[in-house]
Design a protein around this motif. Structure first.
Motif, short mmCIF file in Angstrom:
data_model
loop_
_atom_site.label_atom_id
_atom_site.label_comp_id
_atom_site.label_asym_id
_atom_site.label_seq_id
_atom_site.Cartn_x
_atom_site.Cartn_y
_atom_site.Cartn_z
N MET A 345 -7.90 -53.13 -2.23
CA MET A 345 -8.46 -53.21 -0.89
C MET A 345 -9.21 -51.93 -0.54
N LEU A 346 -8.63 -50.79 -0.96
CA LEU A 346 -9.29 -49.52 -0.69
C LEU A 346 -10.63 -49.45 -1.43
N ARG A 347 -10.62 -49.90 -2.68
CA ARG A 347 -11.87 -49.90 -3.44
C ARG A 347 -12.92 -50.80 -2.78
N LEU A 348 -12.46 -51.95 -2.28
CA LEU A 348 -13.38 -52.86 -1.62
C LEU A 348 -13.94 -52.25 -0.35
N ASN A 352 -17.79 -51.49 0.41
CA ASN A 352 -18.46 -52.04 1.60
C ASN A 352 -19.09 -50.94 2.45
N ARG A 353 -18.39 -49.81 2.56
CA ARG A 353 -18.94 -48.70 3.33
C ARG A 353 -20.21 -48.17 2.66
N ARG A 354 -20.20 -48.11 1.33
CA ARG A 354 -21.39 -47.66 0.63
C ARG A 354 -22.56 -48.61 0.88
N LYS A 355 -22.28 -49.92 0.86
CA LYS A 355 -23.34 -50.90 1.11
C LYS A 355 -23.88 -50.75 2.52
N VAL A 356 -22.98 -50.58 3.50
CA VAL A 356 -23.40 -50.44 4.89
C VAL A 356 -24.26 -49.20 5.06
N ARG A 357 -23.86 -48.09 4.39
CA ARG A 357 -24.61 -46.83 4.52
C ARG A 357 -26.00 -46.97 3.89
N VAL A 358 -26.08 -47.57 2.71
CA VAL A 358 -27.38 -47.78 2.08
C VAL A 358 -28.26 -48.70 2.93
N PHE A 399 -25.05 -39.26 -1.69
CA PHE A 399 -24.87 -39.65 -3.09
C PHE A 399 -24.03 -38.63 -3.85
N SER A 400 -24.27 -37.36 -3.57
CA SER A 400 -23.48 -36.31 -4.24
C SER A 400 -22.01 -36.37 -3.84
N GLU A 401 -21.74 -36.86 -2.63
CA GLU A 401 -20.35 -36.97 -2.16
C GLU A 401 -19.78 -38.36 -2.41
N GLU A 402 -20.52 -39.17 -3.20
CA GLU A 402 -20.07 -40.48 -3.63
C GLU A 402 -19.88 -41.46 -2.48
N ARG A 403 -20.68 -41.25 -1.43
CA ARG A 403 -20.68 -42.21 -0.33
C ARG A 403 -21.67 -43.34 -0.59
N ILE A 404 -22.49 -43.13 -1.60
CA ILE A 404 -23.47 -44.14 -2.00
C ILE A 404 -23.31 -44.36 -3.49
N SER A 405 -23.32 -45.61 -3.90
CA SER A 405 -23.16 -45.93 -5.32
C SER A 405 -24.44 -45.60 -6.09
N ASP A 406 -24.30 -45.53 -7.41
CA ASP A 406 -25.46 -45.27 -8.26
C ASP A 406 -26.53 -46.34 -8.08
#
Length: 442
Positions: A345-348, A352-358, A399-406
Motif C-alpha cells: 500500500m505504501l508503494r502504491l 500515485n503521489r509521483r503520478k500526481v506530481r508529474v 527527481f533527485s529526491e525520488e518524488r518523480i519516477s524515471d
C-alpha cells in the motif's frame, strides 16, 4: 537525492522491522512456555499394580514433557473410574475391559492384563471349582469384575451356588480373613505378582499352610459369553520360585486394563501421553515390569473407540505445526500478510503521489506553452522562458529526491524540450521582426 533515498530506505526498514516483530511475536505466542495441562488419572485402589504403573508414568511425564502433567486419583475400582471419566470429573482412568463405559469415553492404550485368580488354603482340600461346595468363599464387592466373573464361571460350570458359603468384601480384607482361617478360598481379579498378593502368600507359606491355585478350565468357551476375557495361565513359580507357587502352570482367564480418556480431553494432550507410553516403554519397564504389558487397544472384536489423540499417534499422523498450532500459525500468517499489505500500500501511495506530481508539472508546462503561443512581445516570451527554466529546476529537484519516477521524468523532459524549442523559436522570430521594423523606420 541521497537524503530522499535514505528516507525511503528508512521507511521500508521500519516496515520490515514491524513485519519481523510481528513474526517474532507470533512465534513467541505459538511456542511460549505455557503452563502444562494437568490430567487427572483415576487408578483404583492405592498400592495396586495400576497405581504403581501410573505413578511411574506420572514421574516420567514430568521429566519428558513440557505440555502435560499427571495427577493420580485413588478410587474403589474400575466402575467408579469409568463413571468419573464419563462425568468429566477425571480426564483419564484405568478401566477393566469388561466394564461398560459411556459413549463419551475413549480408549488410549492397554496398560495391563489382570487375571482371575481363585486361591484356596491347601488344608481346605479345594482342588477344582466343584470342590467349592460346602466351603467358605470370599469374593470382591458386588459389581466388581472379580465378583461378576466368578458367577459367570459358576453358571458355565453349573456350580451348586446354594452349597457355597459366599461372602463379599474388599480384596485386602478377604486376604486377612484367609490368613486368620475364617474362610477357605478367595477369588479376585488382579495383575500377577500384585505386591499385596505376594506379601500374603509369603506369610501363609511361612506359617506352613500353603496355597493352591485352582485351575479355571474352558476359558475359550467362557469367552463366547464374556467376549472381553481371554485365555491365559498363571505360570509355575509366578509368586515364588522354591517351592514353586503355583506348583504348575494353571489355566485361567485374563482381562485387559484399558487406559481411557474423556472425549473432550484435548487431542494434543492425549497424543503426548500416548507418545511417552510407547516411546519410553523400555525406560518404564526398567522402573516397573508392569510396563511391558502396555499395548495398543484391540482392533478386532468388541472394543471402546480410540481417542482421536491416541489414534493420531498410532496412525503416525502427528502434525507438529499444521494441526497442533494451527491457530497460532494462522495468527502469524495474518500478521505477515498485514505487514506485506502495508508495504504494498505504501508503494502504491508513493507511485500515485509521483503520478500526481508529474501530472501537475505537465499542467504547468501546458500553461507556459499556451502563454508563449499567445505572447505578442519579447517581454512575455522571456517571462515564459524564465518560468520554464524554474519549472525544470523544480522537476529535477523532485527527481533527485525520488518524488518523480524515471519514466515520469523522461516523459516530462521530452515535453519540456518541445516547449523550450517552441519558445526559443518564437523569441528568434520576434527579434527578427523587431530589427526589420527598425530598418524600415530608419
Amino acid at each position: 537525492m541521497v537524503r530522499r533515498s535514505a528516507v525511503i530506505v528508512g521507511v521500508y526498514a521500519m516496515i520490515g522491522f514491524l513485519a519481523v516483530a510481528a513474526a517474532a511475536a507470533s512465534g513467541w505466542y505459538a511456542f511460549r512456555d505455557a503452563p502444562p495441562t494437568i490430567l487427572s488419572v483415576a487408578v483404583g485402589g492405592k498400592g495396586g499394580n495400576v497405581d504403581q504403573l501410573m505413578g511411574e508414568v506420572r514421574d516420567l511425564v514430568a521429566t519428558q514433557s513440557k505440555t502435560i502433567r499427571l495427577e493420580i486419583v485413588h478410587t474403589d475400582g474400575s466402575a467408579t473410574n469409568a463413571r468419573l471419566v464419563a462425568d468429566g470429573k477425571a480426564a483419564l482412568a484405568s478401566v477393566q475391559a469388561d466394564i461398560m463405559t459411556a459413549p463419551t469415553v475413549r480408549a488410549v492404550a492397554v496398560v495391563a492384563r489382570e487375571h482371575f485368580q481363585l486361591i484356596a488354603r491347601r488344608s481346605s482340600g479345594i482342588r477344582s471349582l466343584r470342590d467349592l461346595a460346602g466351603k467358605r468363599l470370599a469374593l470382591p464387592p458386588e459389581g466388581t469384575s472379580g465378583n461378576q466373573n466368578f458367577f459367570a464361571l459358576a453358571q458355565h460350570h453349573d456350580l451348586p451356588l446354594a452349597e457355597i458359603k459366599v461372602s463379599a468384601g474388599p480384596v485386602n480384607d478377604n486376604f486377612a480373613a484367609l490368613e486368620r482361617g475364617e474362610i477357605d478360598a478367595i477369588a479376585f481379579v488382579r495383575a500377577l505378582r500384585d505386591p499385596a498378593t505376594v506379601e500374603v502368600m509369603r506369610r501363609l507359606q511361612q506359617r506352613g499352610d500353603g496355597l493352591f491355585f485352582v485351575p479355571v478350565e474352558q476359558a475359550s468357551a467362557i469367552k463366547l459369553v464374556k467376549p472381553y476375557v481371554s485365555e491365559s495361565s498363571i505360570s509355575q513359580g509366578t509368586y515364588q520360585g522354591y517351592p514353586p507357587v503355583p506348583e504348575q502352570d494353571t489355566p485361567t482367564l485374563a482381562i485387559g486394563i484399558n487406559l481411557v480418556a474423556g472425549v473432550k480431553v484435548p487431542d494434543a494432550a492425549v497424543e503426548e501421553l500416548t507418545r511417552i507410553l510407547f516411546e519410553e516403554q523400555l525406560r518404564l519397564a526398567f522402573r516397573t515390569p508392569l510396563a511391558a504389558g502396555i499395548a495398543r487397544p484391540a482392533q478386532n472384536g468388541p472394543s471402546v473407540a480410540i481417542h482421536a489423540g491416541a489414534k493420531a499417534y498410532y496412525d503416525g499422523a502427528r502434525p507438529f505445526l499444521l494441526v497442533r498450532y494451527r491457530d497460532e500459525i494462522t495468527f502469524m500468517i495474518s500478521m505477515l500478510t498485514i505487514a506485506y499489505s502495508g508495504v504494498m500500500m505504501l508503494r502504491l501511495q508513493i507511485r500515485n503521489r509521483r503520478k500526481v506530481r508529474v501530472s501537475a508539472y505537465n499542467d504547468k508546462l501546458i500553461d507556459i506553452a499556451s502563454r508563449a503561443q499567445e505572447a505578442d512581445d519579447l517581454a512575455t516570451l522571456h517571462g515564459c522562458r524564465k518560468d520554464l527554466n524554474l519549472l525544470i529546476q523544480r522537476v529535477m529537484k523532485d527527481f533527485s529526491e525520488e518524488r518523480i519516477s524515471d519514466q515520469g521524468f523522461h516523459v516530462f523532459s521530452l515535453s519540456w524540450e518541445a516547449v523550450r524549442a517552441s519558445i526559443a523559436e518564437a523569441i528568434g522570430e520576434a527579434r527578427a521582426s523587431g530589427q526589420a521594423g527598425k530598418r524600415v523606420a530608419a
